[in-house]
Design an enzyme around this catalytic site. Structure first.
Site, PDB file in Angstrom:
ATOM      1  N   THR A 137    -104.565   4.116  17.627  1.00 21.03           N
ATOM      2  CA  THR A 137    -105.249   5.338  17.493  1.00 21.03           C
ATOM      3  C   THR A 137    -105.968   5.561  16.268  1.00 21.03           C
ATOM      4  O   THR A 137    -106.766   6.459  15.755  1.00 21.03           O
ATOM      5  CB  THR A 137    -104.446   6.698  17.540  1.00 21.03           C
ATOM      6  OG1 THR A 137    -103.452   6.840  16.646  1.00 21.03           O
ATOM      7  CG2 THR A 137    -103.780   6.958  18.863  1.00 21.03           C
ATOM      8  N   LYS A 138    -105.885   4.613  15.241  1.00 23.20           N
ATOM      9  CA  LYS A 138    -106.481   4.794  13.857  1.00 23.20           C
ATOM     10  C   LYS A 138    -107.930   4.403  13.770  1.00 23.20           C
ATOM     11  O   LYS A 138    -108.323   3.924  14.672  1.00 23.20           O
ATOM     12  CB  LYS A 138    -105.552   3.829  12.974  1.00 23.20           C
ATOM     13  CG  LYS A 138    -104.008   4.467  12.882  1.00 23.20           C
ATOM     14  CD  LYS A 138    -103.830   5.712  12.368  1.00 23.20           C
ATOM     15  CE  LYS A 138    -102.426   6.318  11.916  1.00 23.20           C
ATOM     16  NZ  LYS A 138    -101.379   6.234  12.968  1.00 23.20           N
ATOM     17  N   THR A 139    -108.438   4.387  12.371  1.00 24.77           N
ATOM     18  CA  THR A 139    -110.021   4.416  12.162  1.00 24.77           C
ATOM     19  C   THR A 139    -110.260   3.139  12.393  1.00 24.77           C
ATOM     20  O   THR A 139    -111.330   2.521  12.647  1.00 24.77           O
ATOM     21  CB  THR A 139    -110.137   4.756  10.730  1.00 24.77           C
ATOM     22  OG1 THR A 139    -109.304   4.166   9.957  1.00 24.77           O
ATOM     23  CG2 THR A 139    -109.957   6.453  10.771  1.00 24.77           C
TER      24      THR A 139
END
Length: 398
Positions: A185-187
């Protein structure tokens, strides 16, 4: 064409053909685990954030754990951190049978309040772990000043904060260690993964050794022509290494990180503009002296202006097909910490109050303009429908 019955997920990784091709190439190379691609990824990441050493690991949790281990944290020690964070930040402290000492947050940023740190320091305090919530850097200057006065290392939990800056400098180059996450889910993502960044060669060497069973340096080479079957176990280490397949994806994601961050910022700007004049909610504040990574868009409801609570608001969003989340359920109200340390919700009032009104809206670089508009329209529709002041005005007019 989307409608309210189509579910828009809260998070969606931005993976293109370049990532797919890079992983396939790694598979075809015959080298699947930690190898040359991982070391290239480390070098490229270190160059990007401006640190001297980067150690790729399989999670930010591993990065935090190894950082504390390299600093010699032991049973009975204390490490200062924030209640407004995910489980990993405090659980790695407990791995050593040390105690997390929680410090309440600033109500605007939800980052740790530097003005409360000094009073939490005791002779048992061995480190400070600030967390950059949502991707906005916390107040590192006063935190470093306090840490320097007391001779304490600072480990940044930067799981949300790539790419982000503080005072014109990139997060990753400023503290004893900085720990990043590449979770799905991270950048940027490697599926699962993380990175330890440091300018301290001794810490870097210790983290490298302990990330792979405590085997002496460059143990991964023992299956290459340059390596040897002989190895030495110097400490009982861990299995925290990152694979070349994950690193192949990570290298492509790193090359796209700036563009993906710009798209997140565009989405955040759309949300800010859409909700700016609504008194039933409060917008996240982007501070001018730092670049926000916009990992999360944390909208906060104003309960005195709504006739429904936060949980009902979320339920109605999900009924309309909008995936949302809450960041975070504060550590001190989870059963383990509440029971072990005797915490109550009011023990950290700002953390609890901000959590009770927070909703994280979808924000990811693969969102289309139509999806962004759909989120804003549904949020506004629900907010205005249950806007207490508006309803009272309408009733009085009738």
């Amino acid at each position: 064409m989307s409608c309210d019955t189509d579910f828009l997920p809260f998070a969606r990784p931005d993976i293109g053909e370049a990532e797919v091709e890079a992983v396939v190439e790694a598979l075809r190379s015959g080298w699947l685990t930690t190898g040359a691609l991982t070391h290239r990824f480390e070098s490229e990441f270190a160059a990007e954030v401006g640190c001297q050493h980067a150690i790729a690991v399989n999670s930010c949790t591993a990065a935090l754990h190894l950082s504390l281990e390299a600093l010699g944290i032991q049973r009975g020690d204390q490490v200062i951190t924030t209640p407004y964070t995910f489980a990993a930040t405090a659980e790695v402290i407990r791995y050593f049978d040390a105690d997390p000492i929680l410090v309440d947050v600033d109500p605007i940023s939800c980052n740790i309040d530097p003005g409360r740190i000094a009073e939490a320091i005791t002779p048992r305090t061995k480190a400070i772990i600030p967390v950059h919530i949502a991707g906005q850097a916390c107040e590192l200057k006063p935190i470093h000043e306090i840490a320097d006065r007391h001779g304490l290392p600072v480990i940044e939990d930067a799981a949300h904060a790539f790419p982000a800056t503080y005072g014109g400098q990139k997060i990753g180059s400023l503290s004893t260690t900085t720990c990043f996450s590449f979770y799905a889910t991270k950048t940027m993502t490697t599926g699962e993964g993380g990175m330890i960044c440091t300018n301290d060669a001794k810490i870097a060497d210790r983290c490298r050794i302990m990330a792979l069973h405590g085997i002496s340096k460059d143990a991964w080479k023992r299956y290459t022509a340059a390596g040897s079957w002989k190895y030495e176990i110097t400490e009982p280490g861990y299995k925290y290494n990152l694979t070349d397949m994950a690193s192949a994806m990570g290298r492509v994601q790193l090359s796209r990180a700036s563009a993906m961050r710009e798209r997140r910022a565009e989405i955040a700007a759309c949300y800010q503009a859409a909700f700016a004049n609504e008194d039933w909610c409060s917008l996240p504040t982007a501070l001018p002296d730092r670049m926000h990574a916009w990992h999360l868009y944390m909208l906060r409801l104003n309960p005195d202006r709504l006739s429904i609570d936060r949980d009902e608001f979320i339920s109605r969003l999900r009924d309309r097909g909008i995936g949302v989340s809450v960041h975070f359920i504060p550590l001190h109200i989870h059963p383990y910490y509440a029971q072990r340390y005797g915490y109550k919700p009011e023990s950290y009032p700002q953390a609890y109050q901000q959590y009770a009104r927070e909703i994280s809206l979808p924000i990811y670089s693969s969102m289309t303009p139509q999806e962004v508009s759909r989120v804003t329209n549904v949020v506004l529709d629900i907010g205005r429908q249950f806007h207490q002041q508006r309803n009272l005005t309408v009733a009085a007019a009738a």
